[in-house]
Design a protein around this motif. Structure first.
Motif, short mmCIF file in Angstrom:
data_model
loop_
_atom_site.label_atom_id
_atom_site.label_comp_id
_atom_site.label_asym_id
_atom_site.label_seq_id
_atom_site.Cartn_x
_atom_site.Cartn_y
_atom_site.Cartn_z
N VAL A 109 0.89 -0.68 -0.31
CA VAL A 109 -0.29 0.71 -0.10
C VAL A 109 1.11 1.37 -0.11
CG1 VAL A 109 -1.82 1.47 1.08
CG2 VAL A 109 -1.84 -1.35 1.28
N LYS A 110 0.60 1.80 -0.91
CA LYS A 110 1.30 3.69 -0.89
C LYS A 110 0.35 4.51 -0.43
CE LYS A 110 4.07 6.18 -3.48
NZ LYS A 110 5.27 6.76 -4.73
N VAL A 111 1.10 5.74 0.14
CA VAL A 111 -0.09 6.32 1.00
C VAL A 111 0.53 7.66 0.40
CG1 VAL A 111 -0.37 8.35 2.45
CG2 VAL A 111 -0.91 5.29 3.05
N LEU A 112 -0.28 8.51 -0.27
CA LEU A 112 0.18 10.12 -0.56
C LEU A 112 -0.57 10.80 -0.57
CD1 LEU A 112 -0.93 8.96 -5.06
CD2 LEU A 112 1.26 8.55 -3.73
N GLY A 113 -0.02 12.03 -0.81
CA GLY A 113 -0.06 13.09 0.43
C GLY A 113 -1.21 14.14 -0.33
N THR A 114 -2.24 14.00 -1.22
CA THR A 114 -3.29 14.58 -1.74
C THR A 114 -4.44 14.60 -0.44
OG1 THR A 114 -3.00 13.49 -3.54
CG2 THR A 114 -5.93 14.50 -4.21
N GLY A 115 -5.19 15.64 -0.60
CA GLY A 115 -6.44 16.30 0.14
C GLY A 115 -5.90 16.49 1.99
N THR A 116 -6.64 16.80 2.88
CA THR A 116 -6.18 16.67 3.80
C THR A 116 -6.47 15.83 5.61
OG1 THR A 116 -8.02 18.53 4.27
CG2 THR A 116 -5.98 19.45 3.63
N LEU A 117 -5.70 15.46 6.28
CA LEU A 117 -6.28 14.76 6.87
C LEU A 117 -6.74 15.84 8.13
CD1 LEU A 117 -5.93 11.77 7.58
CD2 LEU A 117 -3.49 11.92 9.20
N GLU A 118 -7.33 14.89 8.60
CA GLU A 118 -8.00 15.35 9.82
C GLU A 118 -7.89 15.04 11.24
OE1 GLU A 118 -11.88 16.60 8.06
OE2 GLU A 118 -11.03 18.49 6.22
N LYS A 119 -7.42 14.22 11.26
CA LYS A 119 -7.55 13.17 12.41
C LYS A 119 -5.98 13.06 12.49
CE LYS A 119 -11.74 12.57 12.12
NZ LYS A 119 -13.02 11.70 11.49
N LYS A 120 -5.78 12.36 13.95
CA LYS A 120 -4.55 11.76 14.49
C LYS A 120 -4.28 10.52 14.80
CE LYS A 120 -1.64 12.50 18.87
NZ LYS A 120 -1.87 12.89 19.76
N VAL A 121 -3.66 9.88 13.65
CA VAL A 121 -3.71 8.41 12.97
C VAL A 121 -2.37 8.10 13.03
CG1 VAL A 121 -5.77 7.62 12.75
CG2 VAL A 121 -4.23 8.40 10.95
N THR A 122 -2.08 6.93 13.28
CA THR A 122 -0.69 6.27 13.39
C THR A 122 -1.23 4.96 11.41
OG1 THR A 122 -0.49 5.94 15.62
CG2 THR A 122 0.70 4.32 14.06
N ILE A 123 -0.08 5.23 10.79
CA ILE A 123 -0.79 4.88 9.51
C ILE A 123 0.40 3.56 9.45
CG2 ILE A 123 -1.06 4.43 6.86
CD1 ILE A 123 -2.34 7.71 7.63
N SER A 129 4.83 8.16 0.16
CA SER A 129 5.40 9.94 -0.51
C SER A 129 5.45 11.21 -0.06
CB SER A 129 4.38 10.61 -1.75
OG SER A 129 3.56 11.35 -0.53
N SER A 130 6.90 11.62 0.44
CA SER A 130 7.28 13.09 1.04
C SER A 130 6.00 14.08 0.97
CB SER A 130 8.27 13.66 0.81
OG SER A 130 7.70 14.38 -0.53
N ASN A 131 5.06 13.91 0.81
CA ASN A 131 4.06 14.83 1.10
C ASN A 131 3.60 14.40 2.00
OD1 ASN A 131 2.76 17.27 0.79
ND2 ASN A 131 1.57 17.21 -1.22
N ALA A 132 2.76 13.03 1.82
CA ALA A 132 1.67 12.24 2.98
C ALA A 132 2.59 12.91 3.95
CB ALA A 132 2.09 11.19 2.86
N VAL A 133 4.48 12.13 4.35
CA VAL A 133 4.89 11.92 5.93
C VAL A 133 4.40 13.29 6.38
CG1 VAL A 133 6.84 11.63 7.08
CG2 VAL A 133 5.85 9.92 4.80
N THR A 134 4.98 14.64 5.86
CA THR A 134 4.98 16.11 6.28
C THR A 134 3.24 16.15 7.06
OG1 THR A 134 4.47 16.74 4.41
CG2 THR A 134 6.70 16.38 5.24
N LYS A 135 2.76 15.90 6.09
CA LYS A 135 1.02 16.32 6.91
C LYS A 135 0.80 15.38 7.58
CE LYS A 135 -0.37 17.95 2.26
NZ LYS A 135 -2.54 17.92 1.05
N ILE A 136 1.19 14.07 8.14
CA ILE A 136 0.83 13.24 8.92
C ILE A 136 0.71 13.44 9.71
CG2 ILE A 136 1.09 10.67 9.65
CD1 ILE A 136 0.52 9.81 7.00
N GLU A 137 2.83 14.09 10.31
CA GLU A 137 3.11 14.10 11.57
C GLU A 137 2.44 15.87 11.82
OE1 GLU A 137 6.98 13.29 10.05
OE2 GLU A 137 7.09 11.36 10.62
N GLU A 138 2.59 16.93 10.89
CA GLU A 138 2.27 17.95 10.44
C GLU A 138 0.38 18.22 12.09
OE1 GLU A 138 -0.15 20.94 7.88
OE2 GLU A 138 2.10 20.69 7.53
N PHE A 139 -0.28 17.38 11.75
CA PHE A 139 -1.03 17.00 12.20
C PHE A 139 -1.15 16.25 13.76
CE2 PHE A 139 -5.20 18.65 11.93
CZ PHE A 139 -6.00 17.90 12.94
N GLY A 140 0.06 15.76 13.60
CA GLY A 140 0.16 15.21 15.39
C GLY A 140 0.51 13.29 15.30
#
Length: 146
Positions: A109-123, A129-140
């Protein structure tokens, strides 16, 4: 030189009037020969057509190596797809398959950074993608590579 001494310009030729009566030299078949595909109206034969014989590109043996069969295909999901989970959830490929977000796991499974993540989850996924990692960690949240 006077006006009555001028001659007609010898370079100007009358256009060939095809299909006219005797004397023109291009009557009856109008320069198309007799019968056959090229004698018909509306004919368009491609430049590589070889008269119905097996074309050259099909006669030559196919050689060489192609890496396509060894490529890895990943099931792709976007961050916006993960908003249906609750805060603190651990999202795994098995969970994604159960919920119907992905149909097949393929090579992972590959996670891409399209859209916004509004939940604090562990994936947990195989690729991010590098964009996805920054967005996930940005939200905690956490992005863990399996």
């Amino acid at each position: 030189m006077k006006l009555h001494e001028l001659n007609k310009n010898p370079e100007v030729k009358n256009r060939k009037r095809v299909g006219r009566g005797p004397g023109s030299g291009t009557g009856k078949t109008s320069g198309h020969g007799e019968k056959g595909q090229k004698a018909r109206s509306g004919v368009s034969i491609s430049a590589w057509f070889q008269g119905g014989q097996t074309p050259l590109y099909r006669r030559l043996p196919k050689r060489g190596f192609n890496n396509k069969r060894f490529t890895k295909r990943y099931a792709i999901i976007n961050l916006s797809d993960l908003n249906r989970f609750n805060d603190g959830d651990v999202i795994t490929p098995e969970l994604l398959k159960e919920t119907g977000i992905i149909k097949k796991e393929l090579c992972g499974v590959k996670v891409l950074g399209t859209g916004t993540l509004e939940k604090k989850v562990t994936i947990k996924a195989h690729r991010f993608s590098s964009n996805a990692v920054t967005k996930i960690e940005e939200f905690g949240g956490k992005a863990e590579v399996i």
